[in-house]
Design an enzyme around this catalytic site. Sequence first.
Site, PDB file in Angstrom:
ATOM      1  N   TYR A 109       0.860  -1.189   0.000  1.00  0.00           N
ATOM      2  CA  TYR A 109       0.000   0.000   0.000  1.00  0.00           C
ATOM      3  C   TYR A 109       0.894   1.237   0.000  1.00  0.00           C
ATOM      4  O   TYR A 109       1.900   1.287   0.714  1.00  0.00           O
ATOM      5  CB  TYR A 109      -0.910   0.035   1.233  1.00  0.00           C
ATOM      6  CG  TYR A 109      -1.679   1.342   1.351  1.00  0.00           C
ATOM      7  CD1 TYR A 109      -2.911   1.501   0.734  1.00  0.00           C
ATOM      8  CD2 TYR A 109      -1.139   2.429   2.045  1.00  0.00           C
ATOM      9  CE1 TYR A 109      -3.594   2.700   0.810  1.00  0.00           C
ATOM     10  CE2 TYR A 109      -1.818   3.634   2.125  1.00  0.00           C
ATOM     11  CZ  TYR A 109      -3.043   3.768   1.503  1.00  0.00           C
ATOM     12  OH  TYR A 109      -3.713   4.952   1.567  1.00  0.00           O
ATOM     13  N   GLU A 197      -3.322   7.682  -4.055  1.00  0.00           N
ATOM     14  CA  GLU A 197      -3.262   6.368  -3.395  1.00  0.00           C
ATOM     15  C   GLU A 197      -3.096   5.258  -4.419  1.00  0.00           C
ATOM     16  O   GLU A 197      -3.738   5.272  -5.472  1.00  0.00           O
ATOM     17  CB  GLU A 197      -4.556   6.144  -2.593  1.00  0.00           C
ATOM     18  CG  GLU A 197      -4.602   4.832  -1.838  1.00  0.00           C
ATOM     19  CD  GLU A 197      -5.907   4.657  -1.082  1.00  0.00           C
ATOM     20  OE1 GLU A 197      -5.923   4.916   0.130  1.00  0.00           O
ATOM     21  OE2 GLU A 197      -6.920   4.285  -1.711  1.00  0.00           O
TER      22      GLU A 197
END
Length: 393
Positions: A109, A197
């Site tokens: 992530y 993101e």
Amino acid sequence: MRIHEYQAKELFRRYNIHIPYGGIAFDPDEARSIARRIDRFPVIIKAQIHAGGRGKGGGVKLAESTDEVYSLTHGLIGTKIITSQTGPGGKLVRKVLIEEKLEIEKELYLGIIADRKTSKILIIASEAGGIDIEDEAVAVPEKIIRVYIDPNIGLQPFHCRKIAFDLKLTSSVWKQFVLMLQNLYRLFTDYDCSLVEINPLVVTAKQSMTALDAKIEIDDNALFRHRSIIEYRDIEEEDPLEVEASRFNLHYIKMDGNVGNMVNGAGLAMATMDIIKLAGATPANFLDVGGGTTIEMVEKGFRLILRDKDVKLVFINIFGGILRCDVLARGIVQAAGKTDLNIPVVIRMDGTNIEEGRRILYGSGFKPIYAADLKDAAQKISELAGTRKGLKR
């Protein structure tokens, strides 16, 4: 402003951030054509909506042939997907992203946000990438890596090395990650983003770092500097009332309650929503009409509130300063005369030209419920919430 995954990946491509090969399709035939260009199966079909959790919501499919691409796309486009971020009404799928399926060795992530508390840019990373990252962040917070960047100094090589080390990256992908993070940070600052993101950022079997997903949000206040990005706006993904409000420079956000409210000033609007909650009800919207508001803008704002079918009561909380009370009163009376108003309206109004504002309201056919102050207003909202059937949630 949110943009779609495929649009975010277009920006990634400009900044040399590696993405899977594929394309956007608006119908099954176009999807099948893209799958043929990819020319290797299986391929991934991803619904393009402004919401996360698509995998769990049935918005991500795996196709083993061009015929399956056609049938799965046909089943997605025109249907609604419900995820934890869409609300119970779901989101209508109008287009899909067709991409090659990669052999994944590791999922990570990586995100960049503007951190208001520290006035710095925060890079967040984790080895626990993928669809369960939110659960991992709660269950195992020590897996979340946080690095704060002073925007006056910018991203430095030692920041990149620290994150790469904490992610336990091998030497084969270390340099790729550092270069990709530098490019991602540059994109974030160049486009005045509030969020960038990648979840997941994957290491493939061929030791290539690839952004499997992409999410970008851009600060609305900076859009005047990015005219090309305005073209990415998809108003079909936004609440219709919010879209209409933006056309009149009104700051409106739809919420899930039933007490509509109109306020001047964002701080007072936040306090007003707190008052509504304390009164035992739930705000249906945030509406800041601002200081330089005209009669027409007040009218449009009031009518927007009344168009929300969930609204059972309206609370108007105005402290007249730049926005004079007489201007507000004329706008409210004008709107009330053009709508079938059959719900109670509580008004607390004070400040500049208060007497003139009251005279206008008293002299009209519109009969609101007057509140002397905020305490009185909260009491009246509470009474209405307790006595009107269906008002209290």
